[in-house]
Design an enzyme around this catalytic site. Structure first.
Site, mmCIF file in Angstrom:
data_model
loop_
_atom_site.group_PDB
_atom_site.id
_atom_site.type_symbol
_atom_site.label_atom_id
_atom_site.label_comp_id
_atom_site.label_asym_id
_atom_site.label_seq_id
_atom_site.Cartn_x
_atom_site.Cartn_y
_atom_site.Cartn_z
ATOM 1 N N ASP A 206 0.891 -1.154 -0.169
ATOM 2 C CA ASP A 206 -0.061 -0.084 0.092
ATOM 3 C C ASP A 206 1.053 1.229 -0.023
ATOM 4 O O ASP A 206 0.867 2.095 0.782
ATOM 5 C CB ASP A 206 -0.723 -0.146 1.234
ATOM 6 C CG ASP A 206 -1.928 0.965 1.318
ATOM 7 O OD1 ASP A 206 -2.499 1.358 0.032
ATOM 8 O OD2 ASP A 206 -2.410 1.489 2.257
ATOM 9 N N ASN A 211 1.888 7.150 3.096
ATOM 10 C CA ASN A 211 2.610 6.199 4.082
ATOM 11 C C ASN A 211 4.158 6.523 3.943
ATOM 12 O O ASN A 211 4.903 5.850 4.543
ATOM 13 C CB ASN A 211 2.308 4.637 3.628
ATOM 14 C CG ASN A 211 0.841 4.450 4.272
ATOM 15 O OD1 ASN A 211 0.410 4.740 5.284
ATOM 16 N ND2 ASN A 211 0.387 3.398 3.359
ATOM 17 N N ASP A 223 3.123 1.568 8.293
ATOM 18 C CA ASP A 223 1.977 0.887 7.917
ATOM 19 C C ASP A 223 2.202 -0.256 6.833
ATOM 20 O O ASP A 223 1.765 -0.059 5.583
ATOM 21 C CB ASP A 223 0.896 1.711 7.584
ATOM 22 C CG ASP A 223 -0.560 1.097 7.478
ATOM 23 O OD1 ASP A 223 -0.499 -0.025 7.986
ATOM 24 O OD2 ASP A 223 -1.621 1.707 7.079
#
Length: 330
Positions: A206, A211, A223
């Site tokens: 992701d 992030n 994350d």
């Protein structure tokens, strides 16, 4: 939509329960807490009586097994051991990273700040490329055992089936959506065929600008909750958007840095728009699966509107056309 009673656990995650859980690790909380921007899990910055704040991440029930969460933790700890700047979970005195309190699973992290990368800055993109390549270099050394692959079943078939079965798509758009979905899957399969054989490695999964915490010394990544097995391009394409010329320029900078630490297979560029399409369908399915959680209608009120679904289908039609185009140059 029937919801498992365990999945209502977040409703019982009151401030007192949260602080008790953190203090069960032996620290004393100051009572200060701030909810951070997370919907899949519940994440809070928690002040301490002594020392810096901590970040407490409470895992959504039934999403990942304990083994899958620990696999994510081990990956980030491996990266940290190689001095790759990731935010890894704190290991307690008993050697644990996954903690339990009153039926909740949680982990503690150091609290770090930073800003978003500047994607128009070639130097930032070169640094990002180097950084992600170092993650992939280690990620390629072994595979995940308890985490799934990025594939059509997880990102297209299951989320679209859930949307249709639970009547999230307005009735007059269902036929158009089903027809479009069949065409999209055919194009995605074509993109994969053109990419040919490629290596699947452990990924962040992701890897978007939100992030990345950019600091004076460079990027840090947070994350790894969506870590999966997949092609390297999955952790690169989310930094590339806009028209073809703009994406090609940005890709040149990103891959210049990347190639200094890890070989990039240019055939994976055939997968960019396929993966973007898969993420769009997966995202809609994710919102639908979490609609029972009161935080979701509050945060995403547009999701059940006619305008959203009309725009969503239009965006997917644009993706259909993009997957017929040659990949960006590199």
């Amino acid at each position: 939509m029937k919801v498992d009673s365990q999945e209502q656990a977040f409703a019982k995650l009151t401030p007192d329960v949260l602080l008790d859980a953190v203090e069960s690790t032996g620290v004393s909380c100051s009572g200060q807490m701030l909810a951070l921007n997370s919907y899949e899990n519940r994440v809070y910055q928690v002040g301490l009586e002594e020392g810096s704040s901590l970040v407490a991440k409470f895992y959504r029930p039934n999403r990942w097994s304990d083994q899958a969460i620990l696999e994510e933790h081990r990956f980030t700890l491996e990266l940290a051991e190689q001095e790759i700047p990731v935010i890894a979970p704190i290991i307690d005195n008993d050697g644990n990273t996954l903690l339990h309190h009153q039926g909740n699973r949680f982990a503690l992290y150091p609290c770090k700040g930073g800003r978003a990368p500047e994607l128009d800055d070639p130097n930032h993109l070169v640094q990002l490329g180097r950084f992600i390549a170092r993650i992939h270099l280690l990620g390629s050394t072994r595979g995940f055992e308890h985490r799934p692959n990025i594939d059509l079943d997880s990102f297209m078939h299951r989320p679209s089936a859930f949307l249709l079965e639970h009547d999230f798509i307005p009735g007059h758009l269902v036929t158009a959506y089903e027809t479009l979905l069949a065409d999209l899957i055919e194009r995605i399969e074509g993109c994969y065929a053109r990419a040919g054989s490629f290596q699947t490695i452990r990924l962040h999964g992701d890897c978007h600008p939100g992030n990345i915490l950019w600091r004076d010394e460079g990027p840090q990544i947070v994350d790894f909750d969506d870590a999966r097995m997949g092609p390297a391009i999955q952790d690169l394409w989310m930094f590339l958007s806009g028209d073809r010329a703009y994406m090609s320029e940005r890709a040149a900078d990103l891959l210049e840095g990347y190639s200094q630490f890890y070989d990039f297979n240019p055939a994976e560029l055939h997968l960019m728009e396929a993966l973007r399409t898969m993420r769009l369908v997966h995202y809609a399915g994710w919102l639908a699966r979490r609609w029972y959680d009161p935080a979701f209608p509050k945060a995403f009120p547009w999701f059940d509107s006619m305008a959203f679904w009309e725009e969503h289908i239009l965006t997917l039609r644009e993706q259909l056309a993009k997957m017929d185009e040659p990949p960006i140059a590199w």
